[in-house]
Motif scaffolding. Sequence first.
Motif: not given
Length: 139
Positions: A20-24, A27-33, A101-102
Motif C-alpha cells: 500500500e505504501t508503494n501503491f499510494v 496514486l497521489s497525483p490522482f488524489e485517491i488512496n 485513472v484505473l
Amino acid sequence: MEKWNQSYGFLLGKVLQKMETNFVEGLSPFEINARQYGVLLFIEGNPYSSQKDISENLQIDRTTMVSHIDHLEGLGYVERTRNPNDRRSYSLLITDKGKDVLDSRWEFLINTELEVLAPLSDQEKQLLKELLIKVWTTL
C-alpha cells in the motif's frame, strides 16, 4: 522463532503495508488512496451498483463508503444517478476520467505487487492468491 513471526495478522499486515505504501505514492497525483482505487475497480466491473452493494462486497463500513463516494464524485471519477427502482438510493457509474485513472494505474499496481512478492515463485504467488481468496470469501 520469535512471537511476531508466528502471527498471521502481523505478517499479512506488514506485506500489505509495504504494498500500500508503494501503491499510494503512484496514486497521489490522482488524489485517491488504495481503498478508493478498489472502489473504482468495483464500480467499473459492476456498473449501477449502489453504495450499499459496494460496501457489502468490499466489506467497507457504510459511513466510510459515503465519504469515499463523495470524494470520488468530487474529483469527477464517479457519478451518482437516482435508482429508478428505489428513490432512496443512488446507482454509481465510473466516468471516463475515472476509467483513465484505473487504466493508467493498473500496470503500476501489478508491478508494485510483483515487486513486493518477488521472493516467491510464480507458483507460490498463485497459491498465495488462491488461499487469500479462499479465506476472504468465507469471512
